[in-house]
Structures are given as structure tokens and as C-alpha cells.
Design a protein around this motif. Structure first.
Motif, PDB file in Angstrom:
ATOM      1  N   SER A   1     -36.416 -79.892  13.769  1.00 40.64           N
ATOM      2  CA  SER A   1     -35.119 -79.327  14.407  1.00 40.64           C
ATOM      3  C   SER A   1     -34.057 -80.350  13.826  1.00 40.64           C
TER       4      SER A   1
ATOM      5  N   ASP B   1     -39.640 -82.171  17.870  1.00 41.94           N
ATOM      6  CA  ASP B   1     -39.953 -80.848  17.094  1.00 41.94           C
ATOM      7  C   ASP B   1     -39.736 -79.518  17.933  1.00 41.94           C
ATOM      8  N   ARG B   2     -38.633 -78.812  17.671  1.00 38.28           N
ATOM      9  CA  ARG B   2     -38.045 -77.588  18.509  1.00 38.28           C
ATOM     10  C   ARG B   2     -39.068 -76.685  18.607  1.00 38.28           C
TER      11      ARG B   2
ATOM     12  N   THR C   1     -41.063 -76.049  21.795  1.00 37.35           N
ATOM     13  CA  THR C   1     -40.860 -75.426  22.815  1.00 37.35           C
ATOM     14  C   THR C   1     -41.228 -74.028  23.234  1.00 37.35           C
TER      15      THR C   1
ATOM     16  N   CYS D   1     -32.453 -80.909  31.382  1.00 41.22           N
ATOM     17  CA  CYS D   1     -32.430 -79.719  30.388  1.00 41.22           C
ATOM     18  C   CYS D   1     -31.421 -78.721  31.154  1.00 41.22           C
TER      19      CYS D   1
ATOM     20  N   ASP E   1     -34.940 -86.997  24.314  1.00 40.97           N
ATOM     21  CA  ASP E   1     -35.257 -85.332  24.183  1.00 40.97           C
ATOM     22  C   ASP E   1     -36.362 -84.906  24.861  1.00 40.97           C
TER      23      ASP E   1
ATOM     24  N   LEU F   1     -38.644 -81.524  26.835  1.00 40.96           N
ATOM     25  CA  LEU F   1     -38.738 -80.215  26.717  1.00 40.96           C
ATOM     26  C   LEU F   1     -39.374 -79.948  28.135  1.00 40.96           C
TER      27      LEU F   1
ATOM     28  N   ARG G   1     -34.522 -77.251  26.957  1.00 36.39           N
ATOM     29  CA  ARG G   1     -34.470 -78.227  26.189  1.00 36.39           C
ATOM     30  C   ARG G   1     -33.485 -79.258  26.236  1.00 36.39           C
TER      31      ARG G   1
ATOM     32  N   SER H   1     -30.417 -79.698  23.334  1.00 34.95           N
ATOM     33  CA  SER H   1     -29.696 -78.559  23.378  1.00 34.95           C
ATOM     34  C   SER H   1     -28.878 -77.930  24.562  1.00 34.95           C
TER      35      SER H   1
END
Ligand code: VTB
Ligand code: MG
Ligand code: MG
Length: 325
Positions: free
Chosen positions: A4, A10-11, A14, A233, A274, A276, A306, A309
């Protein structure tokens, strides 16, 4: 594998997470309303575990189904994933609200959170006192050490309404008798829930939809960490304090690295970095629909988000390959 743009997980994970909670939710939903919470829990655990073990991660369950000797699967410390990929901490509850599912009442969920290694609070399976509100409030509106009336008045003032227009979500337990009295004395309304305080906390993030402004009270510590991960999130505020009221619990917590038994944890001390988070509805709820079994497909409704973001996605999936479930 894709990386990412922003630092962190690692997106692509998701979407992978959605499969994990979808599988667990469908399995549990097959046993909705059968009065057998253990069976519903077991199938959800099995399904979540087998799907998790397909993920390209080196995962460790840090909030799970219990200690190794009491939980055969997804116990705290269990390693999951294919063993290659990023090292991550995992908090999960394959069926949050087993009783709700067994009774086919609203808001049981399959839930998971993934964070960078070392980023989640390693909470023992004890109670946690919690207070939470959704996004849009200035910092400092809630204080776990303040009386309920103060918190409710502050929330009402910040929202620009009267206290009697506020609704608090509280677990319906004898231990909350005094809290319930205090909240009612302010004129505020209470949504009393039988179980499912992960959903209760998440519901504060959309008061227009759920009617819930604030979550208060004592529930499970594992559910507290999961709820904190979710709020990280979406945005919101949460505080938690472990209820380490016996020497045995203090010692258990100490083994997990908790030296101050009275510490108040802020949301981002329970879930750092970060994160998720994904939840799929098992039974119909205020934010998520439950699993639907149609003639030719199975439909699931998942929220996945997430923290780095602050993206919140809702995924309604139609699964036509029904043999897979
Ligand atoms: C809460 C509730 C959960 O555990 O965390 C609760 O949200 C706390 O324990 O759904 P008690 O039932 O002993 O009050 C659950 O009910 C089950 O995980
Ligand atoms: Mg569970
Ligand atoms: Mg639970």
C-alpha cells in the motif's frame, strides 16, 4: 505482493478479512435460533480458523477464544495464516453474541481485527469497564472516572441537544443496576442489550441510524479491544479499564505484560498503528443485516475498515458457490 502507498499493513488484506468473517457468519447463521449457543460458536470458530489459515500472513492470535488449555481452537498464542507474509497480531471473536445467535435476536457478529505485531493490548479474559462515543466530538468529552451524569451532559452539550435526547447503550446485567439508575436520573434513555457490546460500541458511530450516542459499562476485555480497533478505524473516543479485582487476575494480567492494574487505556493504547477491522452480521442488526439464505445464493453484509486511511466499506456479497459454505 502489492504494497500500500501508506505505511502499515498490506491493504490487500482488507478484502481477505472479509472472507474470514463472511465464512464464520454463514456457519453461525445456519444455527441461528436453535437454542444451542455452543454449537453455533463451534461452527463459527471452525469456519473462521480454516479461512484464516489461507491468509498470506504470519499471524498470532492475541485476543481469541481463551487460553490454550480452555480453547482448542483460536486460543491466545495460536499461530494462524500460511506462515509467510507480514507478522501480525489478531483479535477475533468468530461469534460475538453466542446467546443472541442462539435466540435469533439482533446484532450478533463475526468479528476480526488485524494489526501490526505488538499493536494490540494483550488483555486477559476478564471484565473491562468501558465508555465510548462516535466521531465528531471534541477530545475530552468522555471520562471513565467521571460520574455518568457528567459524561451524559458533556455529550449532550457537544451534540447540541438536551440530555433527555441522548441514548446510552448498556449491557443488561445486575452489576449495572446503579449505573442504570444514575443514567435514567439524568433523563437520558437507555438501550439495554442482552449481549454484544462490540456492536454496542460500534453503534455509537452512527447515532442517526442506530439511535445510540454513548456506550457505558462493564463487558468483556477481549470485546473491549475489538471495539477499540473498530473505533480507531471509524473515529470516535473510547476508554477502558481492566477489572483486575482479585490477586489471581492481577497475576494473570502481569504475565501478559500489564504492570498497572488500574490503568485507564485510551482507544489508541488498546489498538495502535495500522489496524484492519471486519465484522459480518450473523443476525439482523442496527448497522448490519444478518446472513440471508436464498434459494440460489447466500447473502452476507460486512463492514470492513482500515485505520490508516479511515476508510469504511460495506460489502453486501452474494455467494452463489454455496457448496463452499
Ligand atoms: C459482553 C458481551 C458479550 O460477554 O462483553 C459480555 O458483549 C460480558 O460478560 O457478547 P457477561 O456475559 O459475563 O456479562 C458477552 O456476553 C459474550 O462474549
Ligand atoms: Mg467467542
Ligand atoms: Mg464474545
Amino acid at each position: 505482493m502489492l504494497k500500500s502507498a501508506s505505511a502499515g499493513l498490506d491493504r490487500i488484506l482488507t478484502l481477505e478479512l472479509v472472507r474470514v468473517t463472511e465464512r464464520a457468519a454463514v456457519a453461525a447463521a445456519r444455527l441461528r435460533g436453535r437454542g444451542d449457543e455452543k454449537a453455533a460458536d463451534q461452527v463459527a470458530v471452525d469456519a473462521m480458523r480454516s479461512e484464516l489459515n489461507r491468509l498470506p500472513i504470519k499471524g498470532t492470535v492475541v485476543i481469541g477464544e481463551g487460553e490454550r488449555d480452555e480453547a482448542p481452537m483460536l486460543y491466545i498464542g495460536e499461530e494462524v495464516g500460511i506462515g509467510e507474509g507480514p507478522e501480525v497480531d489478531i483479535a477475533l471473536d468468530p461469534l460475538e453474541g453466542t446467546t443472541i445467535c442462539a435466540k435469533n435476536l439482533p446484532n450478533s457478529l463475526a468479528v476480526i481485527a488485524i494489526a501490526e505485531k505488538g499493536s494490540l493490548l494483550y488483555a486477559p479474559d476478564v471484565y473491562m469497564d468501558k465508555i465510548a462515543i462516535g466521531p465528531g466530538y471534541p477530545a475530552g468529552v468522555i471520562d471513565i472516572d467521571a460520574p455518568a451524569i457528567e459524561n451524559l451532559e458533556n455529550v449532550a452539550r457537544a451534540k447540541g441537544v438536551k440530555v433527555n435526547e441522548i441514548t446510552a447503550c448498556i449491557l443488561d446485567r445486575p452489576r449495572h443496576a446503579r449505573l442504570i439508575e444514575e443514567v435514567r436520573a439524568t433523563g437520558a434513555a437507555i438501550r439495554l442489550i442482552g449481549d454484544g457490546d462490540v456492536a454496542g460500541v460500534i453503534h455509537t458511530t452512527d447515532p442517526d441510524e442506530t439511535g445510540i450516542d454513548i456506550y457505558i459499562g462493564i463487558g468483556g476485555a477481549p470485546e473491549g479491544v475489538l471495539a477499540a480497533a473498530a473505533l480507531r478505524c471509524i473515529g470516535g473516543q473510547m476508554q477502558g479499564r481492566l477489572q483486575l479485582n482479585t490477586d489471581e487476575k492481577v497475576a494473570r494480567a502481569a504475565k501478559m505484560g500489564i504492570s498497572d492494574p488500574n490503568k485507564v487505556y485510551q482507544m489508541d493504547e488498546m489498538a495502535r498503528g495500522d489496524v484492519l477491522f471486519a465484522a459480518t452480521g450473523v443476525t439482523d442488526g442496527n448497522l448490519l443485516s444478518g446472513v440471508k439464505f436464498a434459494r440460489d445464493f447466500i447473502q452476507t453484509h460486512t463492514i470492513v475498515m482500515r485505520s490508516s486511511s479511515l476508510t469504511v466499506r460495506e460489502i453486501k456479497a452474494k455467494h452463489q458457490d454455496m457448496d463452499k459454505f
